[in-house]
Scaffold this motif. Structure first.
Motif, PDB file in Angstrom:
ATOM      1  N   ASN A 355       0.848  -1.204   0.000  1.00  0.00           N
ATOM      2  CA  ASN A 355       0.000   0.000   0.000  1.00  0.00           C
ATOM      3  C   ASN A 355       0.873   1.239   0.000  1.00  0.00           C
ATOM      4  O   ASN A 355       1.795   1.345   0.800  1.00  0.00           O
ATOM      5  CB  ASN A 355      -0.863   0.105   1.273  1.00  0.00           C
ATOM      6  CG  ASN A 355      -1.771  -1.078   1.485  1.00  0.00           C
ATOM      7  OD1 ASN A 355      -1.887  -1.567   2.600  1.00  0.00           O
ATOM      8  ND2 ASN A 355      -2.409  -1.543   0.433  1.00  0.00           N
ATOM      9  N   LEU A 356       0.540   2.177  -0.867  1.00  0.00           N
ATOM     10  CA  LEU A 356       1.144   3.505  -0.778  1.00  0.00           C
ATOM     11  C   LEU A 356       0.232   4.350   0.108  1.00  0.00           C
ATOM     12  O   LEU A 356      -0.949   4.492  -0.169  1.00  0.00           O
ATOM     13  CB  LEU A 356       1.258   4.132  -2.171  1.00  0.00           C
ATOM     14  CG  LEU A 356       1.798   5.567  -2.221  1.00  0.00           C
ATOM     15  CD1 LEU A 356       3.236   5.634  -1.741  1.00  0.00           C
ATOM     16  CD2 LEU A 356       1.693   6.133  -3.635  1.00  0.00           C
ATOM     17  N   ALA A 357       0.777   4.841   1.215  1.00  0.00           N
ATOM     18  CA  ALA A 357      -0.023   5.671   2.123  1.00  0.00           C
ATOM     19  C   ALA A 357       0.591   7.056   2.184  1.00  0.00           C
ATOM     20  O   ALA A 357       1.806   7.203   2.293  1.00  0.00           O
ATOM     21  CB  ALA A 357      -0.064   5.048   3.513  1.00  0.00           C
ATOM     22  N   ARG A 358      -0.253   8.076   2.103  1.00  0.00           N
ATOM     23  CA  ARG A 358       0.250   9.453   2.045  1.00  0.00           C
ATOM     24  C   ARG A 358      -0.646  10.354   2.894  1.00  0.00           C
ATOM     25  O   ARG A 358      -1.738   9.954   3.275  1.00  0.00           O
ATOM     26  CB  ARG A 358       0.286   9.923   0.584  1.00  0.00           C
ATOM     27  CG  ARG A 358      -1.081   9.872  -0.065  1.00  0.00           C
ATOM     28  CD  ARG A 358      -1.051  10.479  -1.445  1.00  0.00           C
ATOM     29  NE  ARG A 358      -2.397  10.891  -1.812  1.00  0.00           N
ATOM     30  CZ  ARG A 358      -2.933  12.068  -1.532  1.00  0.00           C
ATOM     31  NH1 ARG A 358      -2.259  12.973  -0.886  1.00  0.00           N
ATOM     32  NH2 ARG A 358      -4.161  12.357  -1.887  1.00  0.00           N
ATOM     33  N   PRO A 359      -0.179  11.559   3.199  1.00  0.00           N
ATOM     34  CA  PRO A 359      -1.012  12.478   3.966  1.00  0.00           C
ATOM     35  C   PRO A 359      -2.324  12.747   3.225  1.00  0.00           C
ATOM     36  O   PRO A 359      -2.310  12.732   1.995  1.00  0.00           O
ATOM     37  CB  PRO A 359      -0.173  13.771   4.030  1.00  0.00           C
ATOM     38  CG  PRO A 359       1.211  13.364   3.654  1.00  0.00           C
ATOM     39  CD  PRO A 359       1.088  12.158   2.789  1.00  0.00           C
ATOM     40  N   PRO A 360      -3.438  12.977   3.870  1.00  0.00           N
ATOM     41  CA  PRO A 360      -3.599  13.151   5.323  1.00  0.00           C
ATOM     42  C   PRO A 360      -3.800  11.853   6.100  1.00  0.00           C
ATOM     43  O   PRO A 360      -3.989  11.912   7.309  1.00  0.00           O
ATOM     44  CB  PRO A 360      -4.854  14.006   5.401  1.00  0.00           C
ATOM     45  CG  PRO A 360      -5.681  13.573   4.226  1.00  0.00           C
ATOM     46  CD  PRO A 360      -4.702  13.196   3.149  1.00  0.00           C
ATOM     47  N   ALA A 361      -3.771  10.684   5.425  1.00  0.00           N
ATOM     48  CA  ALA A 361      -4.020   9.437   6.157  1.00  0.00           C
ATOM     49  C   ALA A 361      -2.865   9.111   7.105  1.00  0.00           C
ATOM     50  O   ALA A 361      -3.037   8.419   8.099  1.00  0.00           O
ATOM     51  CB  ALA A 361      -4.240   8.291   5.176  1.00  0.00           C
ATOM     52  N   THR A 362      -1.670   9.610   6.780  1.00  0.00           N
ATOM     53  CA  THR A 362      -0.484   9.240   7.556  1.00  0.00           C
ATOM     54  C   THR A 362      -0.167  10.277   8.633  1.00  0.00           C
ATOM     55  O   THR A 362      -0.492  11.449   8.477  1.00  0.00           O
ATOM     56  CB  THR A 362       0.741   9.160   6.618  1.00  0.00           C
ATOM     57  OG1 THR A 362       0.804  10.386   5.873  1.00  0.00           O
ATOM     58  CG2 THR A 362       0.638   8.000   5.668  1.00  0.00           C
ATOM     59  N   PRO A 363       0.506   9.858   9.719  1.00  0.00           N
ATOM     60  CA  PRO A 363       0.933  10.835  10.725  1.00  0.00           C
ATOM     61  C   PRO A 363       2.152  11.626  10.244  1.00  0.00           C
ATOM     62  O   PRO A 363       2.938  11.129   9.427  1.00  0.00           O
ATOM     63  CB  PRO A 363       1.292   9.974  11.939  1.00  0.00           C
ATOM     64  CG  PRO A 363       1.466   8.582  11.451  1.00  0.00           C
ATOM     65  CD  PRO A 363       0.817   8.473  10.106  1.00  0.00           C
ATOM     66  N   ALA A 364       2.309  12.845  10.751  1.00  0.00           N
ATOM     67  CA  ALA A 364       3.490  13.691  10.516  1.00  0.00           C
ATOM     68  C   ALA A 364       3.814  13.878   9.035  1.00  0.00           C
ATOM     69  O   ALA A 364       4.976  13.992   8.645  1.00  0.00           O
ATOM     70  CB  ALA A 364       4.698  13.133  11.255  1.00  0.00           C
ATOM     71  N   ASN A 365       2.774  13.902   8.187  1.00  0.00           N
ATOM     72  CA  ASN A 365       2.948  14.141   6.738  1.00  0.00           C
ATOM     73  C   ASN A 365       3.884  13.153   6.050  1.00  0.00           C
ATOM     74  O   ASN A 365       4.525  13.473   5.053  1.00  0.00           O
ATOM     75  CB  ASN A 365       3.450  15.571   6.484  1.00  0.00           C
ATOM     76  CG  ASN A 365       2.373  16.588   6.811  1.00  0.00           C
ATOM     77  OD1 ASN A 365       1.194  16.337   6.591  1.00  0.00           O
ATOM     78  ND2 ASN A 365       2.778  17.721   7.366  1.00  0.00           N
ATOM     79  N   MET A 366       3.980  11.936   6.596  1.00  0.00           N
ATOM     80  CA  MET A 366       4.894  10.954   6.014  1.00  0.00           C
ATOM     81  C   MET A 366       4.286  10.275   4.790  1.00  0.00           C
ATOM     82  O   MET A 366       3.078  10.126   4.681  1.00  0.00           O
ATOM     83  CB  MET A 366       5.201   9.859   7.045  1.00  0.00           C
ATOM     84  CG  MET A 366       6.222  10.263   8.071  1.00  0.00           C
ATOM     85  SD  MET A 366       6.705   8.837   9.060  1.00  0.00           S
ATOM     86  CE  MET A 366       5.432   8.849  10.277  1.00  0.00           C
ATOM     87  N   THR A 367       5.148   9.848   3.863  1.00  0.00           N
ATOM     88  CA  THR A 367       4.735   8.930   2.807  1.00  0.00           C
ATOM     89  C   THR A 367       5.266   7.555   3.190  1.00  0.00           C
ATOM     90  O   THR A 367       6.442   7.402   3.514  1.00  0.00           O
ATOM     91  CB  THR A 367       5.317   9.349   1.448  1.00  0.00           C
ATOM     92  OG1 THR A 367       4.807  10.643   1.123  1.00  0.00           O
ATOM     93  CG2 THR A 367       4.923   8.373   0.358  1.00  0.00           C
TER      94      THR A 367
END
Lengths: 399, 79
Positions: A355-367
Motif C-alpha cells: 500500500n502507498l499511504a500518504r497524507p492526510p491518512a499518515t501521521p506527521a505528513n509521512m509517505t
C-alpha cells in the motif's frame, strides 16, 4: 456559478503531475485474478500480495467458502432490509454468537462495515455534554464518529499517557467521558500501551473503547487483540472490530459486557438505517471466527513472517515505522511522495503489491509503503519479498 | 487572569510556532496568515492547554480563526 469541485483542484493537480510522468496510478489498481490470499494477477502481472490486511489468510479457506455457498443456496443473495426490521437472519445471530464466544463477552452487535461500527458506537454512546478523549492518530472512522455525534472532542498526542491524563483531569466534574484507543495503529504498525492508558482512563472515571481491527486473530493468547495480550481486556467497555481483515470478508462489530448494551440496536443510526450483511457474508464470517479460535500455529507463523521481514528490510537499509515488529504491519518510510510513488511502481513491476499511504491518512505528513503480512506467506516468499525491495530500493535510489 | 496578561503569555507561547516571523495582530488568522498546518495546530493547542490548564476541544477550535479570538476564548475558559 461557483463550481463546487474547485476545492479539489490542488489534489487533481497533484495527481495529474504524478501520472503525467508515466507513473502507474497507485490508487487505481485492478486485481484481474486472485490466486490465493498471497498471490494475484494485478494490471496483467503475477504479483505477491503484501498489502491486503488478510492477516490470517482466511479468504480461501475451504470451510469458509463452503459456508458461504451453502448460505447462498439456503438464504439467497441478500436480506434487503435493516437489522431491526427484516434483515436479521439466523446467520446474523450465529455470527454474533461466534463473536461473544471468541471474546468471552456478553454482547455482540454486527454492523455492515467496520467503518459503520466506529461511526455508530462512538456517535451514539457519547452525546451532548459528554467528552471524547482520543489519540490524534485515530482512524478516519473514529474521527467521523466524533464528528457525527454531539460530544466535545479532545485529542491528545499519539500514545502519550501523560497528555491523555492531563486532558482527562481537566474535564468538568460530572461530565461523561469516553476514551478511544486503538490496539494497533495501522499506519506505522505500532501498538498502544493499553495497560497503562486504560488504568489512567479508569482512574479518571472514563469508559474505554478500543479498536482492535488490526490485531484480531493473532495478537494475544486467544487472538482477542492487544488488550488481551496486555491483560486488560476485562477493563475495556467496548471492543470494535472488523470482518474485513483477519476474518476475511466484510462487516464490523462491537462486543461489550455493558448490561444495557442491547438498547444500542434501537438508537444507533448507522446500525438501523442501512441494510444488513448478506447471508453468505455472515455465514463465512461465523465459520472463519470459529476457526480463528484454534489457529495457534498460523499465529506463530505470521509472527515469524513479520519479524523476518522487519529484520530483513532493516538490514538492507530501509527506514521502518517501528524499532521492532510490533504487529503484522511493517511500514517503510519514504523520503517523499514522488520517491514513494516511484518505489511503489518499481515494486509492482518486480511483482509485489504494497500500500502507498500518504497524507492526510499518515501521521506527521509521512509517505509510507505499508506492508501487511499474511499467515499464508511462506518463508520463501518473505525472502523473495526482501530481494524485491532491495532491487527496487536501489533502482529508485532510496537505499 | 485578565485579557492583557493572557495575551502576553500567549505571545510568548506562539513565538516558536511562528517560524516565518509573521507580525501578529488580533486579526491574524492561523490557517491563512500564520500558515499553521494541522500538526502545528495540535502542538500549539497542547502548549496553550498545558500553560493555562484548560481544554480547548475540537468543537471550540472550529470557532477560533484569529489570534484575537484565541485570546478571548482562553480568557473565557479560565473562568
Amino acid at each position: 456559478m461557483t463550481d463546487l469541485f474547485s476545492k479539489f483542484d490542488p489534489l487533481i493537480e497533484l495527481r495529474t503531475n504524478l501520472l503525467s510522468q508515466g507513473q502507474e496510478d497507485p490508487f487505481n489498481l485492478v486485481m484481474e485474478r486472485v490466486i490465493s490470499p498471497t498471490e494475484a494477477v494485478c494490471n496483467g502481472r503475477p504479483t505477491i500480495l503484501l498489502g491486503t490486511y488478510n492477516y490470517m489468510g482466511m479468504t480461501f479457506d475451504p470451510d469458509v467458502i463452503e459456508a458461504g455457498k451453502q448460505a447462498l443456496d439456503d438464504f439467497g443473495s441478500g436480506t434487503t432490509g435493516s437489522r431491526v426490521l427484516n434483515g436479521t437472519y439466523a446467520g446474523h445471530r450465529a455470527v454474533e454468537d461466534a463473536l461473544k464466544e471468541f471474546y468471552g463477552m456478553d454482547h455482540a452487535m454486527v454492523f455492515s462495515t467496520g467503518y459503520q461500527a466506529n461511526l455508530g458506537i462512538i456517535s451514539t454512546v457519547a452525546g451532548k455534554g459528554d467528552y471524547i478523549v482520543l489519540d490524534i492518530d485515530s482512524h478516519a472512522s473514529i474521527w467521523d464518529g466524533c464528528k457525527m455525534g454531539d460530544a466535545e472532542v479532545v485529542p491528545f498526542k499519539h500514545n502519550d499517557i501523560e497528555a491523555m491524563e492531563k486532558r482527562l483531569k481537566r474535564i468538568p466534574e460530572g461530565a461523561g467521558k469516553l476514551v478511544v484507543l486503538e490496539g494497533v495503529y495501522s499506519m506505522l504498525g505500532d501498538i498502544a500501551p493499553l495497560k497503562e492508558m486504560i488504568k489512567v482512563a479508569k482512574d479518571n472515571g472514563a469508559m474505554v473503547l478500543v479498536d482492535e481491527a488490526h490485531s484480531m486473530g493473532f495478537i494475544g493468547p486467544n487472538g482477542r487483540g492487544v488488550a488481551e495480550d496486555q491483560g486488560v481486556l476485562d477493563q475495556v467497555d467496548f471492543v470494535i472490530g472488523t470482518f474485513s481483515k483477519s476474518v476475511g470478508t466484510v462487516g464490523g462489530f462491537c462486543v461489550s459486557n455493558h448490561p444495557k448494551f442491547e438498547i444500542l440496536r434501537l438508537v444507533c443510526r448507522p446500525y438501523v438505517f442501512t441494510a444488513s450483511l448478506p447471508p453468505s457474508v455472515v455465514h463465512t464470517a461465523a465459520t472463519s471466527i470459529r476457526k480463528l479460535m484454534h489457529a495457534g500455529n498460523k499465529r506463530a507463523h505470521l509472527w515469524e513472517n513479520s519479524r523476518v521481514l522487519h529484520q530483513g528490510l532493516r538490514d538492507k537499509g530501509f527506514q521502518l515505522g517501528t524499532e521492532k515488529a510490533e504487529s503484522a504491519i511493517i511500514a517503510v518510510i519514504m523520503p517523499d511522495l514522488e520517491k514513494g510513488a516511484a518505489m511503489w511502481e518499481a515494486l509492482l513491476k518486480e511483482g509485489l503489491y504494497v500500500n502507498l499511504a500518504r497524507p492526510p491518512a499518515t501521521p506527521a505528513n509521512m509517505t509510507l509503503l505499508r506492508c501487511s503480512l499474511c499467515a499464508e506467506h511462506t518463508a520463501e516468499q518473505v525472502q523473495t519479498i526482501i530481494g524485491m525491495f532491495e532491487r527496487a530500493g536501489k533502482a529508485v535510489g532510496i537505499i | 487572569m485578565d485579557r492583557a496578561a493572557t495575551a502576553e503569555k500567549i505571545a510568548g507561547i506562539i513565538e516558536p510556532f511562528n517560524k516565518k516571523g509573521v507580525e501578529i495582530t488580533d486579526a491574524s488568522t492561523f490557517a491563512g496568515d500564520l500558515e499553521f498546518d494541522s500538526l502545528t495546530v495540535m502542538d500549539f493547542v497542547a502548549a496553550i492547554e498545558d500553560e493555562f490548564d484548560i481544554i480547548i476541544s475540537m468543537n471550540q477550535q472550529a470557532e477560533i480563526e484569529t489570534y484575537g479570538q484565541l485570546i478571548d476564548a482562553v480568557v473565557k475558559l479560565q473562568g
